[in-house]
Design an enzyme around this catalytic site. Structure first.
Site, PDB file in Angstrom:
ATOM      1  N   ASN A 137      -7.043   0.217   0.253  1.00 37.36           N
ATOM      2  CA  ASN A 137      -6.851   0.015   1.689  1.00 37.36           C
ATOM      3  C   ASN A 137      -8.136  -0.580   2.267  1.00 37.36           C
ATOM      4  O   ASN A 137      -9.131   0.118   2.405  1.00 37.36           O
ATOM      5  CB  ASN A 137      -6.537   1.373   2.342  1.00 37.36           C
ATOM      6  N   LYS A 173      -8.648  -1.568   5.217  1.00 33.39           N
ATOM      7  CA  LYS A 173      -8.799  -1.240   6.642  1.00 33.39           C
ATOM      8  C   LYS A 173      -9.132  -2.518   7.438  1.00 33.39           C
ATOM      9  O   LYS A 173      -8.657  -3.601   7.082  1.00 33.39           O
ATOM     10  CB  LYS A 173      -9.846  -0.144   6.819  1.00 33.39           C
ATOM     11  N   HIS A 178      -1.567   7.203   8.028  1.00 31.75           N
ATOM     12  CA  HIS A 178      -2.987   7.324   7.673  1.00 31.75           C
ATOM     13  C   HIS A 178      -3.692   8.146   8.750  1.00 31.75           C
ATOM     14  O   HIS A 178      -3.373   8.038   9.939  1.00 31.75           O
ATOM     15  CB  HIS A 178      -3.626   5.935   7.551  1.00 31.75           C
ATOM     16  N   GLU A 214      -4.773  12.981   1.502  1.00 32.88           N
ATOM     17  CA  GLU A 214      -6.110  12.528   1.879  1.00 32.88           C
ATOM     18  C   GLU A 214      -6.735  13.548   2.827  1.00 32.88           C
ATOM     19  O   GLU A 214      -6.494  13.485   4.058  1.00 32.88           O
ATOM     20  CB  GLU A 214      -6.026  11.181   2.595  1.00 32.88           C
TER      21      GLU A 214
HETATM   22  C1  PEP Z   1      -8.733   6.094   3.067  1.00 35.71           C
HETATM   23  O1  PEP Z   1      -9.076   5.894   4.223  1.00 35.71           O
HETATM   24  O2  PEP Z   1      -7.534   5.993   2.739  1.00 35.71           O
HETATM   25  C2  PEP Z   1      -9.772   6.456   2.112  1.00 35.71           C
HETATM   26  C3  PEP Z   1      -9.410   7.097   1.051  1.00 35.71           C
HETATM   27  O3  PEP Z   1     -11.060   6.074   2.433  1.00 35.71           O
HETATM   28  P1  PEP Z   1     -12.386   6.309   1.543  1.00 35.71           P
HETATM   29  O4  PEP Z   1     -12.035   6.016   0.104  1.00 35.71           O
HETATM   30  O5  PEP Z   1     -13.374   5.353   2.108  1.00 35.71           O
HETATM   31  O6  PEP Z   1     -12.773   7.754   1.740  1.00 35.71           O
END
Ligand code: PEP
Length: 256
Positions: free
Chosen positions: A9, A11, A100, A172
């Site tokens: 992702n 972003k 998310h 997450e």
């Molecule tokens: C996310 O935002 O889906 C994520 C896992 O971010 P990070 O790997 O930067 O913690």
């Protein structure tokens, strides 16, 4: 056998030129260095979807896919700035993230809205990556299993069994996203096993066994292998580390 998936992702990062360069680098490395067993999903910003779709080309056959970071709950119409599931499907999107924590937090997206978005993704035949996970206060209060259960029940458990063929869950923990603080493999496994039990309780063991459950939260090449070694962790949703082709592909290799 459930799918092994590593999804990146991006972003709100990269210009179009940077995104195309990153996608090309990842695609070449995945082709050269991996055995094609892992489903790799590139999830750039909306503006880059079609160009990245062109770069992926026929490599879907080798399990390289395109994902989007969100979609509208509405089918079409006067919703300025929104992007519909039909639009995403029309530019070759295979997977769509819904729920998310950054959307839940910064855009106040709640269970009902997320249920509608999930429905849109599924009715357009795409794969849904549904995110769940608790903030730090809930982790510290010890009620994280109930918290995640509510997120799943309220947004997904009204669905019939059929669309679950196209649902991937991403656990997450919010306290681990972008913080450099990863859940331990045991902490992650506890919640993943719980999620699978909840799905089994609602839809039966056979279906629950087929659902891929990804971990996300500061996953990087150094910690990916021990996370992926857990029985119920089928892959990762990667944020920061997906912006570097070397790191991202090393995580894919840790999942093989
Ligand atoms: C996310 O935002 O889906 C994520 C896992 O971010 P990070 O790997 O930067 O913690």
């Amino acid at each position: 056998m459930r799918k092994k998936i590593v999804a990146g992702n991006w972003k709100m990062n990269t210009t179009l030129a940077e995104g195309q360069a990153l996608a090309s680098e990842v695609i070449h490395m995945v082709e050269d260095e991996t055995n094609g067993e892992v489903h790799v999903v590139l999830i750039p910003p909306f503006t880059h979807l079609y160009p990245v779709h062109k770069l992926i080309g026929s490599l879907r056959e080798k399990h390289i896919y395109l994902g989007a970071q969100d979609c509208s709950a509405h089918e079409k119409g006067a919703y300025t700035g929104e992007v519909s599931a039909a639009m995403l499907q029309s530019v070759g999107v295979d997977y769509v993230i819904v729920g998310h924590s950054e959307r839940r937090e910064y855009h106040a997206e709640g269970h009902d809205l997320l249920a509608k978005k999930a429905h849109r993704v599924l009715e357009h035949g795409m794969q849904l990556i549904f995110c769940c996970g608790e903030p730090l206060a809930i982790r510290e209060a010890g009620t994280y299993l109930e918290y995640v259960e509510t997120q799943l029940r309220e947004s997904l458990f009204a669905l019939d069994a059929e669309p679950w063929k196209r649902i991937v869950i991403a656990y997450e923990p919010v306290w681990a996203i972008g913080t450099g603080k990863t859940a331990t493999p045991e902490q992650a496994q506890e919640v993943h096993a719980h999620i699978r039990r909840l799905i089994a309780g609602r839809y039966g063991d056979a279906l629950a066994h087929e659902v891929s459950i990804l971990y996300g939260g500061s996953c990087k090449p150094e910690n990916a292998a021990e996370l992926f070694a857990q029985a119920d962790i089928d892959g990762g949703l990667i944020g920061g580390a997906s912006l570097n082709a070397r790191s991202f592909v090393d995580i894919v290799k840790a999942r093989q």
